[in-house]
Design an enzyme around this catalytic site. Structure first.
Site, short mmCIF file in Angstrom:
data_model
loop_
_atom_site.label_atom_id
_atom_site.label_comp_id
_atom_site.label_asym_id
_atom_site.label_seq_id
_atom_site.Cartn_x
_atom_site.Cartn_y
_atom_site.Cartn_z
N GLU A 1 6.22 3.77 80.46
CA GLU A 1 7.39 4.96 80.46
C GLU A 1 7.18 6.05 79.54
OE1 GLU A 1 11.59 4.68 81.13
OE2 GLU A 1 10.88 3.77 83.13
N HIS B 1 16.71 15.10 80.17
CA HIS B 1 15.61 14.34 81.39
C HIS B 1 15.52 15.62 81.71
CE1 HIS B 1 13.39 11.35 83.91
NE2 HIS B 1 14.06 10.29 83.29
N ARG C 1 10.34 12.62 76.05
CA ARG C 1 10.81 13.35 76.48
C ARG C 1 11.96 15.26 76.61
NH1 ARG C 1 15.51 9.37 79.21
NH2 ARG C 1 13.92 7.80 79.75
N HIS D 1 21.07 14.73 80.57
CA HIS D 1 20.79 12.56 80.69
C HIS D 1 21.87 11.89 79.84
CE1 HIS D 1 19.43 9.40 83.06
NE2 HIS D 1 18.57 9.15 81.36
N ARG E 1 15.85 9.81 72.14
CA ARG E 1 16.20 8.54 72.45
C ARG E 1 14.57 7.43 73.51
NH1 ARG E 1 17.94 5.66 78.05
NH2 ARG E 1 17.02 7.99 78.55
#
Length: 516
Positions: free
Chosen positions: A115, A234, A280, A339, A374
């Site tokens: 990811e 997100h 992200r 998110h 994060r």
């Protein structure tokens, strides 16, 4: 008001962190407070990606920690990153022993996904996008067999009880729509594990009840709040117009899915060297700006995944089907949605808050692991590590007893937030404290929150939401730089030197708000 007392440790929440802590506290008697039936209403069950852990022999906890630090944009605590990544493997093995059916290879290894911002494939998954639901299933099954745990379903916490600077219990009400008169419950220890604050935004992937109440009640009790400004958006919420928005897991991009505009052109390649697998915050801002420009961003899974999508990612396929989208023939429309909250109640390595008697874990906590951004799939990992840490520390400080079950006959009465006021609050947060921010908008947000508070009748549940919103907006106004998920057009660069975590109390945030 009824005033009850219990010898059980009170755990506020019923997601992964809460359940795992209850299991680790056994045989200490525990009382879990859950507004919904177990397995419903918790963000944990909705988590798609999985749990980050260096399970591959070619990977290491040190590499995982380095990726965590890099993604966190200078505000991750090295000690916390090292501790959590070293513990990751043991927790995966523990979850496996508890019955979690992680995806496995033919030789018995764990199937790993890559990811965003990870230097290796290290996300342990279940059926592609079912990790949260499967872990919760296994934990709930174990919890049902744990005699030391009592679960009060359909009950919520309105506020924490504080005496002489110490948390001594909680004020409870029925979670039914009509509410109830409050009941006070005193306990030897309180563990706050009741979720994050992303539901304070009108566009969110969080369950309906997750609207900053845990952060707000801790702030109102006087707890210190860290990194409140860092809200992760997100980049690939499925843009169906529903509230909350379903999620297209980042693992899709890990498998090669691309982000395209309305002309079918990829846009991430021009934004970051890692393109769709950039951190992200970078991808979320790019998607947001494409939306603002009317370019209808979409996630194209056709070439990379194609007909395998329903098998590999059933939750995504189901969300698409419900929205009338056929991802095998059409790109999936996406939007950036609130998110995950990197900020929360400041907690040390044992999960202790700044208030004696109160521990905190899960998304409600700010441990220093996530920093300003994060790292993907570190959220469930942090919840596991700190749930166990909290359980161990509480067990050291609370005498083990045989405790009676708690029975709370709620009486009619109480109050509930006005739905229109909640909707107005969420829109203020989306409009002014969202993906892209500036000082004028943040000041408008704080003034708007104050006006809604003043116009709303006294109500603990709503006061918790507005307190959380105030903490986020005030911390964002005070951070005059752009770092990680916090981006300000009036301060577009990061401040020179090492990053600093924010630390704020509600009293300080209100003092700032009152000057505007």
């Amino acid at each position: 008001m009824q005033d009850l007392r219990t010898d059980r440790v009170v755990i506020i929440g019923a997601g992964l962190a809460a359940i795992y802590a209850a299991l680790k506290l056994a045989p200490h008697p525990v009382l879990m407070i859950s507004p919904d039936p177990l397995g419903h209403g918790a963000s944990s069950a909705w988590a798609q990606g999985g749990v980050a852990a260096a399970m591959d022999p070619a990977d290491t906890p040190e590499a995982h920690a380095r990726d965590t630090l890099r993604a966190g944009a200078g505000t991750v605590l090295q000690e916390v990153a090292d501790s959590v990544t070293r513990a990751a493997r043991a927790h995966i093995l523990d979850l496996t022993d508890l019955g979690t059916t992680f995806d496995r290879t033919r030789d018995g290894g764990y199937v790993m996904s890559r990811e965003a911002a990870h230097s290796a494939a290290r996300v342990v998954r279940v059926k592609g996008d079912q990790a949260g639901a499967e872990i919760m299933r296994a934990l709930i099954a174990a919890l049902r067999q744990t005699r030391s745990v009592q679960v009060l379903e359909g009950v919520q916490v309105a506020r924490l009880l504080v005496e002489a600077g110490r948390v001594t219990g909680a004020c409870l009400t029925s979670a039914a729509p009509e509410g109830s008169a409050p009941v006070t419950l005193r306990a030897p220890a309180v563990l706050l594990a009741a979720g994050g604050a992303a539901g304070l935004y009108a566009q969110t992937t969080n369950p309906a009840r997750i609207r900053g109440q845990a952060l707000g009640m801790a702030a109102r009790a006087g707890a210190r709040i860290a990194d409140a400004e860092f809200v992760q958006f997100h980049p690939t919420a499925i843009a169906t117009g529903t509230d909350p928005a379903p999620l297209a897991t980042e693992a899709l991009r890990g498998e090669g899915a691309t982000l395209i505009d309305r002309h079918g052109q990829r846009f991430m390649s021009a934004v970051h060297p890692d393109a769709e697998l950039a951190p992200r915050d970078v991808v979320a801002r790019a998607v947001y700006l494409q939306t603002q420009a009317g370019n209808a961003p979409a996630l194209d899974t056709r070439a990379a995944i194609g007909a395998h999508l329903p098998t590999l990612f059933p939750a995504v396929a189901r969300a698409c089907a419900e929205a009338g989208i056929d991802p095998l023939s059409t790109p999936i429309p996406v939007a950036a949605a609130a998110h995950y909250h990197m900020g929360g109640v400041a907690a040390d390595l044992d999960g202790k808050s700044s208030l004696p008697g109160l521990w905190v874990c899960g998304e409600a906590a700010s441990t220093g692991l996530h920093g300003a951004n994060r790292l993907a799939s570190n959220g469930l990992l942090e919840a596991l590590v700190f749930a166990r840490a909290c359980a161990r520390d509480i067990a050291r400080q609370v005498r083990q007893t045989v405790a009676a079950r708690v029975d709370i006959p709620f009486a009619p009465g109480g109050d509930a937030p006005d739905a229109r006021a909640v909707a107005e609050l969420r829109q203020i947060m989306t409009d002014h404290v969202g993906v892209v921010r500036d000082g004028d908008g943040l000041r408008r947000a704080l003034r708007g929150i104050a006006q809604i508070e003043a116009a709303h009748p006294p109500c603990d549940a709503f006061a918790n939401m507005t307190a959380a919103a105030t903490m986020i907006a005030a911390a964002a106004l005070m951070r005059q730089e752009s770092r990680g998920a916090h981006y300000r057009t009036d301060f577009p660069q990061a401040a020179p030197g090492p990053g600093k975590r924010s630390d704020l109390t509600l009293e300080q945030a209100l003092a700032l708000r009152n000057t505007l």
